[in-house]
Design a protein around this motif. Structure first.
Motif, PDB file in Angstrom:
ATOM      1  N   UNK A 214       0.950  -1.141   0.171  1.00 55.58           N
ATOM      2  CA  UNK A 214       0.160  -0.019   0.095  1.00 55.58           C
ATOM      3  C   UNK A 214       0.833   1.276   0.026  1.00 55.58           C
ATOM      4  N   UNK A 215       1.901   1.522   0.741  1.00 56.18           N
ATOM      5  CA  UNK A 215       2.614   2.372   0.875  1.00 56.18           C
ATOM      6  C   UNK A 215       3.442   2.481  -0.486  1.00 56.18           C
ATOM      7  N   UNK A 216       3.927   1.422  -1.194  1.00 56.86           N
ATOM      8  CA  UNK A 216       4.514   1.654  -2.589  1.00 56.86           C
ATOM      9  C   UNK A 216       3.457   2.089  -3.498  1.00 56.86           C
ATOM     10  N   UNK A 217       2.343   1.732  -3.344  1.00 57.96           N
ATOM     11  CA  UNK A 217       1.337   2.324  -4.285  1.00 57.96           C
ATOM     12  C   UNK A 217       1.185   3.601  -3.930  1.00 57.96           C
ATOM     13  N   UNK A 218       1.024   4.297  -2.888  1.00 58.19           N
ATOM     14  CA  UNK A 218       0.839   5.569  -2.598  1.00 58.19           C
ATOM     15  C   UNK A 218       2.091   6.376  -3.208  1.00 58.19           C
ATOM     16  N   UNK A 219       3.219   5.725  -2.947  1.00 59.80           N
ATOM     17  CA  UNK A 219       4.441   6.538  -3.279  1.00 59.80           C
ATOM     18  C   UNK A 219       4.448   6.563  -4.976  1.00 59.80           C
ATOM     19  N   UNK A 220       4.225   5.555  -5.738  1.00 63.43           N
ATOM     20  CA  UNK A 220       4.230   5.503  -6.889  1.00 63.43           C
ATOM     21  C   UNK A 220       3.259   6.332  -7.459  1.00 63.43           C
ATOM     22  N   UNK A 221       1.981   6.577  -7.018  1.00 64.88           N
ATOM     23  CA  UNK A 221       1.123   7.368  -7.328  1.00 64.88           C
ATOM     24  C   UNK A 221       1.573   9.131  -7.374  1.00 64.88           C
ATOM     25  N   UNK A 222       2.289   9.168  -6.167  1.00 59.50           N
ATOM     26  CA  UNK A 222       2.847  10.422  -5.776  1.00 59.50           C
ATOM     27  C   UNK A 222       3.787  10.751  -7.000  1.00 59.50           C
ATOM     28  N   UNK A 223       4.609   9.808  -7.062  1.00 59.59           N
ATOM     29  CA  UNK A 223       5.695   9.794  -8.373  1.00 59.59           C
ATOM     30  C   UNK A 223       5.170  10.215  -9.489  1.00 59.59           C
TER      31      UNK A 223
ATOM     32  N   UNK B  47      13.890   3.268  -5.117  1.00 53.33           N
ATOM     33  CA  UNK B  47      14.231   2.244  -5.811  1.00 53.33           C
ATOM     34  C   UNK B  47      13.499   1.941  -7.008  1.00 53.33           C
ATOM     35  N   UNK B  48      12.497   2.980  -7.325  1.00 51.33           N
ATOM     36  CA  UNK B  48      11.217   2.997  -8.272  1.00 51.33           C
ATOM     37  C   UNK B  48      11.702   3.478  -9.549  1.00 51.33           C
ATOM     38  N   UNK B  49      10.782   3.239 -10.563  1.00 53.76           N
ATOM     39  CA  UNK B  49      11.207   3.915 -11.898  1.00 53.76           C
ATOM     40  C   UNK B  49      10.851   5.282 -11.857  1.00 53.76           C
ATOM     41  N   UNK B  50      11.684   6.317 -12.617  1.00 53.39           N
ATOM     42  CA  UNK B  50      11.458   7.582 -12.757  1.00 53.39           C
ATOM     43  C   UNK B  50      10.276   8.002 -13.184  1.00 53.39           C
TER      44      UNK B  50
END
Length: 61
Positions: free
Chosen positions: A22-31, A49-52
């Motif tokens: 869930x935290x990763x999904x929130x971070x990806x949505x922000x990014x 360590x997520x795609x730019x």
């Protein structure tokens, strides 16, 4: 470790994994939200360590 202890440990690990996803999904949505600062989005992605984020093409604005 008893079967009940093993199951409790597995349940706890599954719950923690669900929280982390869930935290990763929130971070990806922000990014990937172009309304946020591009440099902040890029640095956060690198740090996690997520795609730019994709670069916005100003010709389409």
């Amino acid at each position: 470790m008893t079967p009940q202890q093993t199951q409790a440990a597995l349940d706890a690990a599954e719950n923690e994994l669900c929280d982390l996803r869930g935290f990763r999904a929130l971070a990806a949505a922000f990014i990937n939200d172009p309304t946020h600062d591009p440099d902040t989005r890029r640095v956060l992605a690198q740090h996690l360590g997520l795609p730019e984020p994709r670069r916005e093409n100003s010709a389409h604005v």
